[in-house]
Design a protein around this motif. Structure first.
Motif, short mmCIF file in Angstrom:
data_model
loop_
_atom_site.label_atom_id
_atom_site.label_comp_id
_atom_site.label_asym_id
_atom_site.label_seq_id
_atom_site.Cartn_x
_atom_site.Cartn_y
_atom_site.Cartn_z
N ASN A 168 0.71 -1.11 0.00
CA ASN A 168 -0.05 0.13 0.06
C ASN A 168 0.98 1.16 0.00
N HIS A 169 0.67 2.08 -0.92
CA HIS A 169 1.88 3.24 -1.44
C HIS A 169 1.16 4.31 -0.74
N SER A 170 1.89 5.18 -0.07
CA SER A 170 1.27 6.58 0.38
C SER A 170 2.41 7.55 0.20
N VAL A 171 2.55 8.67 0.81
CA VAL A 171 3.40 10.07 0.63
C VAL A 171 2.99 10.95 1.71
N CYS A 172 4.19 11.51 2.18
CA CYS A 172 3.91 12.39 3.12
C CYS A 172 3.98 13.76 2.47
N GLN A 173 2.87 14.53 2.85
CA GLN A 173 2.51 15.79 2.22
C GLN A 173 3.36 17.01 2.21
N TRP A 174 4.14 16.90 3.44
CA TRP A 174 5.15 17.93 3.64
C TRP A 174 6.28 18.23 2.70
N CYS A 175 6.57 16.91 2.15
CA CYS A 175 7.76 16.76 1.39
C CYS A 175 7.36 17.44 -0.02
N PHE A 176 6.05 17.62 -0.34
CA PHE A 176 5.75 18.53 -1.67
C PHE A 176 4.85 19.66 -1.21
N ASN A 177 4.97 20.41 -0.19
CA ASN A 177 4.05 21.43 0.39
C ASN A 177 4.46 22.62 -0.42
N TYR A 178 5.23 22.77 -1.88
CA TYR A 178 5.24 23.77 -2.50
C TYR A 178 3.91 23.80 -3.52
N LEU A 179 3.13 22.74 -3.28
CA LEU A 179 1.87 22.75 -4.05
C LEU A 179 0.74 22.89 -3.04
N PRO A 180 -0.26 23.45 -3.16
CA PRO A 180 -1.51 23.60 -2.48
C PRO A 180 -2.16 22.11 -2.38
N LEU A 181 -2.65 21.89 -1.06
CA LEU A 181 -2.92 20.16 -0.97
C LEU A 181 -3.76 19.86 -1.82
N GLU A 182 -4.62 20.65 -2.26
CA GLU A 182 -6.02 20.09 -3.19
C GLU A 182 -5.24 19.71 -4.45
N GLU A 183 -4.42 20.62 -4.78
CA GLU A 183 -3.78 20.16 -6.35
C GLU A 183 -2.89 18.91 -6.21
N PHE A 184 -2.26 18.92 -4.92
CA PHE A 184 -1.40 17.53 -4.76
C PHE A 184 -2.35 16.30 -4.88
N LEU A 185 -3.55 16.38 -4.18
CA LEU A 185 -4.31 15.29 -4.01
C LEU A 185 -5.00 14.84 -5.58
N LYS A 186 -4.96 16.00 -6.35
CA LYS A 186 -5.52 15.82 -7.67
C LYS A 186 -4.43 14.94 -8.39
N ILE A 187 -3.12 15.43 -8.38
CA ILE A 187 -2.05 14.65 -8.66
C ILE A 187 -2.02 13.14 -8.31
N LEU A 188 -2.32 12.63 -6.88
CA LEU A 188 -2.34 11.57 -6.48
C LEU A 188 -3.48 10.72 -7.28
N ASN A 189 -4.67 11.36 -7.23
CA ASN A 189 -5.39 10.54 -8.15
C ASN A 189 -5.07 10.22 -9.51
N SER A 190 -4.61 11.29 -10.20
CA SER A 190 -4.13 10.86 -11.40
C SER A 190 -3.18 9.65 -11.63
#
Length: 287
Positions: free
Chosen positions: A40-62
């Motif tokens: 089960n893959h996951s990622v820590c959001q703080w490492c990509f906090n140059y992106l707004p959280l919502e934008e990062f979530l869209k990327i994870l969905n893709s």
């Protein structure tokens, strides 16, 4: 082999490795990004906090990644919107340095965790992070017992709600004076608490820096590990050929234990293509 021939061969080999590392930084076409998802893959959001959280979530969905680490209650509705699971919740801790090993923080920590544990369960999540705190001259055995006395007061609530409290292991270079810096210290804490609702967050990067012997440690102590974090050593950067850990073998060792939890990427990105680096890391761990 003559010395000059060996040096020439070594130079060619080094160039090959450098080329391989550079190739790793090329963007991975979306059609080539296919995961087996045995882990089960996951990622820590703080490492990509140059992106707004919502934008990062869209990327994870893709990317088809269905979990994210270290998100607190205020952002859980946004995770729900994008059907992303919070694989490691935060929001109850005081800080990394002010933790369960010091009784003067127990009242505040008990209040915090008593409030957040039911929220974690109500949101449909399982894991909630905690920290030992720094020593500040305290003996490790005293700190261990202090942790037992404090955490044991919230464990009945965690057990009632099916929430697992997870203490993260850190190294002494990045987090000087942090008490939970040893697998054996953490395992002893788990044993003394004696509950399946308390585990260790085994950070592979931190434990490689602190004590090494990663695969054997996982094989021997995996019942006490409820979650894993990744990063390259040295530097806490990408997990490619530029660092000393071979993550496919580590992931296979984790998979062989029957682990059902999440492995979260937690590296500091240096590539220009930051999402490309994340995709590369997921593929390396997708054994």
């Amino acid at each position: 082999m003559k010395r000059r021939d060996f040096i020439a061969s070594a130079t060619v080999g080094s160039a090959g490795l450098a080329s391989s590392a550079l190739l790793g930084q090329q963007s991975i076409p979306q059609q080539d990004f296919k995961l087996k998802n045995n882990l089960n893959h996951s990622v820590c959001q703080w490492c990509f906090n140059y992106l707004p959280l919502e934008e990062f979530l869209k990327i994870l969905n893709s990317l088809g990644i269905k979990a994210i680490d270290l998100i607190g209650p205020k952002d859980w509705p946004l995770l729900k919107k994008y059907d992303i699971h919070c694989s490691m919740c935060n929001g109850a801790e005081i800080s990394l340095t002010e933790g369960w090993n010091d009784p003067k923080y127990h009242d505040q920590l008990i209040e915090n965790y008593t409030e957040v544990i039911p929220q974690v369960a109500e949101a449909g999540y399982t894991n909630l992070i905690c920290f030992s705190g720094n020593r500040r001259g305290m003996d490790d055995y005293v700190g261990l017992q202090n942790c037992v006395e404090g955490i044991s007061q919230i464990l009945p609530l965690a057990e009632k709600h099916g929430v697992v409290i997870q203490m993260e292991l850190f190294n002494q270079i990045n987090h000087p004076d942090y008490m939970c810096d040893s697998t054996l210290w953490g395992v002893e804490l788990c044993r003394r608490l004696g509950s399946d609702n308390f585990k260790l967050l085994y950070d592979i990067y931190h434990m490689q820096v602190q004590e090494g012997n990663i695969i054997q440690t996982i094989q021997e102590y995996h019942p006490y590990f409820g979650h894993y974090h990744t990063a390259g050593v040295p530097g806490r950067n990408e997990i490619d050929e530029t660092q000393e850990l071979f993550y496919p073998a580590i992931m296979k060792a984790i998979l062989d234990t029957g682990f059902q939890g999440h492995v979260a990427q937690e590296f500091i990105v240096t590539w220009d293509d930051k999402i490309g680096a994340l995709k590369d890391a997921f593929l390396r761990c997708d054994v």
